[in-house]
Scaffold this motif. Structure first.
Motif, mmCIF file in Angstrom:
data_model
loop_
_atom_site.group_PDB
_atom_site.id
_atom_site.type_symbol
_atom_site.label_atom_id
_atom_site.label_comp_id
_atom_site.label_asym_id
_atom_site.label_seq_id
_atom_site.Cartn_x
_atom_site.Cartn_y
_atom_site.Cartn_z
ATOM 1 N N PRO A 21 0.708 -1.174 -0.082
ATOM 2 C CA PRO A 21 0.025 0.125 0.002
ATOM 3 C C PRO A 21 0.853 1.182 0.019
ATOM 4 C CG PRO A 21 -1.005 -1.555 1.642
ATOM 5 C CD PRO A 21 0.617 -2.064 1.115
ATOM 6 N N VAL A 23 3.476 1.946 -1.483
ATOM 7 C CA VAL A 23 3.895 2.299 -2.772
ATOM 8 C C VAL A 23 2.900 3.058 -3.700
ATOM 9 C CG1 VAL A 23 4.464 1.363 -5.149
ATOM 10 C CG2 VAL A 23 5.165 0.103 -3.240
ATOM 11 N N PHE A 24 1.805 2.769 -3.088
ATOM 12 C CA PHE A 24 0.371 3.511 -3.868
ATOM 13 C C PHE A 24 0.279 4.703 -3.181
ATOM 14 C CE2 PHE A 24 -0.197 -0.608 -5.796
ATOM 15 C CZ PHE A 24 -0.572 -0.424 -6.790
ATOM 16 N N ILE A 25 0.153 4.626 -1.546
ATOM 17 C CA ILE A 25 -0.450 5.914 -1.022
ATOM 18 C C ILE A 25 0.792 6.710 -0.478
ATOM 19 C CG2 ILE A 25 -2.585 5.021 -0.598
ATOM 20 C CD1 ILE A 25 -1.485 4.850 2.523
ATOM 21 N N HIS A 28 1.940 10.374 -2.208
ATOM 22 C CA HIS A 28 1.004 11.243 -1.854
ATOM 23 C C HIS A 28 1.133 11.838 -0.295
ATOM 24 C CE1 HIS A 28 -2.802 13.158 -0.604
ATOM 25 N NE2 HIS A 28 -2.607 13.811 -1.245
ATOM 26 N N LEU A 29 1.134 10.681 0.513
ATOM 27 C CA LEU A 29 1.282 11.111 1.899
ATOM 28 C C LEU A 29 2.358 11.895 2.400
ATOM 29 C CD1 LEU A 29 -0.610 10.052 3.812
ATOM 30 C CD2 LEU A 29 0.757 8.037 4.448
ATOM 31 N N LEU A 31 3.960 14.227 0.300
ATOM 32 C CA LEU A 31 3.656 15.461 -0.187
ATOM 33 C C LEU A 31 2.529 16.243 0.603
ATOM 34 C CD1 LEU A 31 3.402 14.438 -4.180
ATOM 35 C CD2 LEU A 31 4.835 16.307 -2.985
ATOM 36 N N PHE A 32 1.575 15.404 0.929
ATOM 37 C CA PHE A 32 0.576 15.941 1.698
ATOM 38 C C PHE A 32 1.000 16.552 3.278
ATOM 39 C CE2 PHE A 32 -2.619 15.583 5.532
ATOM 40 C CZ PHE A 32 -3.806 16.217 4.844
ATOM 41 N N VAL A 34 4.100 17.369 3.878
ATOM 42 C CA VAL A 34 5.239 18.528 3.754
ATOM 43 C C VAL A 34 4.467 19.671 3.346
ATOM 44 C CG1 VAL A 34 7.101 19.339 2.647
ATOM 45 C CG2 VAL A 34 6.921 16.838 3.267
ATOM 46 N N PHE A 35 3.592 19.559 2.615
ATOM 47 C CA PHE A 35 2.853 20.931 1.707
ATOM 48 C C PHE A 35 1.361 21.076 2.274
ATOM 49 C CE2 PHE A 35 6.165 19.782 -1.257
ATOM 50 C CZ PHE A 35 6.908 20.692 -1.192
ATOM 51 N N VAL A 36 0.936 20.405 3.273
ATOM 52 C CA VAL A 36 -0.357 20.632 3.753
ATOM 53 C C VAL A 36 -0.510 20.624 5.246
ATOM 54 C CG1 VAL A 36 -3.011 20.044 3.600
ATOM 55 C CG2 VAL A 36 -1.757 19.790 1.564
ATOM 56 N N LEU A 37 0.034 19.526 5.692
ATOM 57 C CA LEU A 37 0.024 19.526 7.248
ATOM 58 C C LEU A 37 1.004 20.189 7.833
ATOM 59 C CD1 LEU A 37 -1.143 17.934 9.569
ATOM 60 C CD2 LEU A 37 0.555 15.883 9.244
ATOM 61 N N LEU B 94 -2.763 6.569 -8.803
ATOM 62 C CA LEU B 94 -1.908 5.704 -7.811
ATOM 63 C C LEU B 94 -2.610 5.793 -6.363
ATOM 64 C CD1 LEU B 94 1.916 6.006 -8.315
ATOM 65 C CD2 LEU B 94 0.719 4.104 -8.230
ATOM 66 N N LEU B 102 -7.055 -1.464 -2.118
ATOM 67 C CA LEU B 102 -6.182 -2.353 -1.267
ATOM 68 C C LEU B 102 -6.576 -2.378 -0.183
ATOM 69 C CD1 LEU B 102 -2.673 -0.867 -2.133
ATOM 70 C CD2 LEU B 102 -3.756 -2.810 -3.238
ATOM 71 N N ASN B 125 -2.042 28.362 5.227
ATOM 72 C CA ASN B 125 -1.103 27.843 4.812
ATOM 73 C C ASN B 125 -0.032 28.714 4.049
ATOM 74 O OD1 ASN B 125 -2.957 26.198 5.040
ATOM 75 N ND2 ASN B 125 -2.223 24.515 3.793
ATOM 76 N N GLY B 151 -0.075 17.942 -2.839
ATOM 77 C CA GLY B 151 -0.595 17.326 -1.546
ATOM 78 C C GLY B 151 -2.332 17.422 -1.400
#
Lengths: 303, 280
Positions: A21, A23-25, A28-29, A31-32, A34-37, B94, B102, B125, B151
């Motif tokens: 999983p 590899v898939f998520i 984005h996790l 990027l999220f 670093v740039f959102v949370l 993806l 999954l 932000n 993101g």
């Protein structure tokens, strides 16, 4: 031996299954985070500091919030209130129109009269343009000397005099953004079962009764959803007054909204007051969030 | 009854048609006026068709490579928007696959957490993001326009919803036939996600092309900025006195999304039903 092989095979499969999983998520996790949370948390921290975007932030506790909200003498308080007033004014004027106009269009197009496909495309078109292009077109079109209004003999500078600037601002905003809500309503209306209309027609229901008792209740969820989104979006208003209500060449806009106040404090000419700006952003952000949550709450309660 | 219905339909047709004509006036006027001479604009009053067609506004604005290099801005915007679109489609498909097909622990909880966090209004932000851009040395670069937006969660939500509506039997059948996870993703699910991914691609492109607040903050180098930020400068510099060139610039700015709309209208107008998994 055979069973052993099977076992280890299954085990390595499981380990791979656990990592798969990611590899898939995973991308984005990252990027999220670093740039959102991170920026949200960092923004909260900055709002408790005195900071000019360059040096080290200096912790001042709640001082920024106190100054903005309660220090009547402070220019920050005055700027904040001025920006807030205009922002709230925009929300109050823009939200009803941005719900009712696209709803009216969607209902009319739902009748599927001749030409409705073409007209629908035209109504949606402006949403595809940037606010800078839209602002330029409208500002020039409203020019008192050679714009559209000149043929009506209007000699006022419509984009910078009250109450015209507000009327024009709302008309332009609705023109620009209405399409999004319209297609949401259209999709919802398209999903209403034809049988309902037919049985209503057999009972002798008029067109308005069909709208009132069948169409509107069936798209209730979409109406409430667009209400929440439109309210939040209107609180974030920035581009429309910036582009439309500019005073003279390179001048400041006549209608200043809260986002302008915030960006001017943080990124304007002169020393940056990023801590104070962040506090304003947090106040606005939390306010929008609370308003959205209340609306969501009301909508889910009804069901 | 049937006659009354016909009359009503005709009236609706007429009414919506008139409104549509009014609706498109600003665009048509801007387009025609961008082909008028400056004297005609200023002395002949309001009108549509130019008395004398001229390209001088376009030549004027495109020839400005100094304080309003619009060709550069256009190029910058194009590079940014195309890159954003490609990366967004890859990343979103993806990620949405991961959150919909999954099975792993806390999958849905994690996803709802992401959704909840991204409910925080963007304005919080902006200042920290700007600071991060200075750390990364991304101020005045395309990276600032491309990376942070990846993101976002909204598009993943759309594709995930769509993917959840595809029956599990497809994956299971393929896996019985010995297909691995990636084969299922590429050969079975990805082709079925095509309509919703088209919607994602179109909205990524137009969203990035039209983005306004962020580029006006993160760019101050005239050479490096995208078109929307450039037009804002242009409005400040020309807006008061030279109308032709600035309207020409606005027409240039709306051209790409307009063309996109001509070819992919269906996807924009039916985006709601396409992305909610309702086929048809």
């Amino acid at each position: 031996m055979v069973t052993d092989n099977k076992k280890s095979g299954r085990r390595s499969g499981k380990a791979r299954g656990r990592l798969l999983p990611l590899v898939f998520i995973g991308p984005h996790l990252i990027l999220f985070s670093v740039f959102v949370l991170f920026p949200i948390l960092y923004g909260l921290v900055i709002s408790f500091t005195k900071w000019d975007l360059i040096g080290t932030p200096e912790w001042v506790g709640l001082a920024n919030y106190k100054e903005i909200l309660f220090n009547m003498e402070s220019t920050y308080h005055k700027d904040f209130v001025a920006g807030l007033k205009n922002t709230v004014m925009f929300v109050a004027l823009n939200v009803p129109v941005s719900i009712l106009v696209p709803l009216g269009f969607a209902l009319l197009l739902h009748i599927k009269a001749k030409g409705s496909k073409v007209f629908q495309s035209v109504y949606y078109l402006p949403t595809l343009f940037s606010i800078s292009a839209v602002g330029i077109m409208w500002m020039q079109m409203l020019n008192k000397r050679f714009g559209l209004v000149s043929i009506f003999g209007i000699k006022k500078a419509l984009t910078i005099t009250n109450p015209w600037m507000w009327i024009m601002l709302i008309i332009m905003s609705v023109w620009w953004t209405m399409g999004t809500n319209m297609v949401i309503y259209q999709a919802a209306l398209g999903g209403v079962s034809k049988d309902l209309y037919e049985s209503a027609a057999l009972d002798g229901a008029s067109g308005f009764q069909k709208i009132r008792y069948i169409a509107l209740p069936s798209i209730r969820f979409q109406l409430l959803y667009t209400l929440v989104i439109t309210v939040a979006g209107s609180f974030n208003v920035y581009g429309q007054p910036l582009m439309l209500t500019q005073q003279g060449t390179g001048g400041a806009p006549k209608i200043t909204v809260l986002i302008m106040t915030i960006t001017n404090l943080a990124f304007g000419s002169g020393q940056s007051i990023a801590g104070m700006a962040s506090a304003m952003a947090v106040i606005l952000g939390v306010f929008i969030l609370v308003v959205s949550l209340i609306q969501f709450r009301l909508t889910t309660k009804e069901d | 009854m049937r006659r009354r219905e016909r009359v009503m339909k005709a009236m609706v047709s007429l009414w919506t048609g008139i409104v549509a004509i009014i609706w498109i006036v600003p665009v048509v006027w801007a387009f025609f006026t961008s082909f008028k001479t400056e004297t005609e604009i200023k002395t002949k009053g309001f009108g549509f068709l130019p008395k004398e067609w001229t390209f001088e506004n376009y030549i004027n604005i495109l020839g400005n490579t100094d304080n309003a290099p619009i060709i550069r801005w256009f190029g910058n915007s194009m590079v940014i928007s195309v890159t954003v679109t490609v990366l967004a489609v890859i990343l979103v498909s993806l990620t949405a696959y991961g959150y919909s097909r999954l099975d792993f622990k806390y999958r849905d909880t994690l996803f709802y957490m992401l959704m909840g966090i991204s409910l925080f209004p963007n304005i919080i932000n902006i200042i920290p993001l700007y600071q991060m851009m200075t750390w990364l040395k991304w101020v005045n670069t395309n990276m600032a326009m491309i990376v942070p937006g990846l993101g976002a969660v909204t598009n993943i939500f759309l594709v995930r919803q769509f993917s959840l509506s595809i029956p599990r039997e497809f994956d299971e059948a393929a896996k019985i036939d010995g297909a691995g996870e990636f084969a299922v993703f590429f050969r079975i699910i990805l082709p079925m996600l095509k309509p919703v991914l088209t919607v994602v691609a179109l909205f990524s492109f137009t969203g990035s092309w039209n983005d306004f607040l962020w580029p006006t903050i993160v760019f101050n180098d005239v050479e490096k900025m995208p078109l929307t930020a450039g037009l804002k400068l242009l409005n400040g510099a020309y807006g008061g006195f030279q109308l032709g060139p600035i309207l020409a610039a606005a027409c240039i700015a709306i051209f790409p999304t307009f063309v996109l709309y001509l070819f992919a209208q269906k996807y924009f107008l039916q985006s709601m039903s396409l992305s909610s998994g309702i086929k048809g």
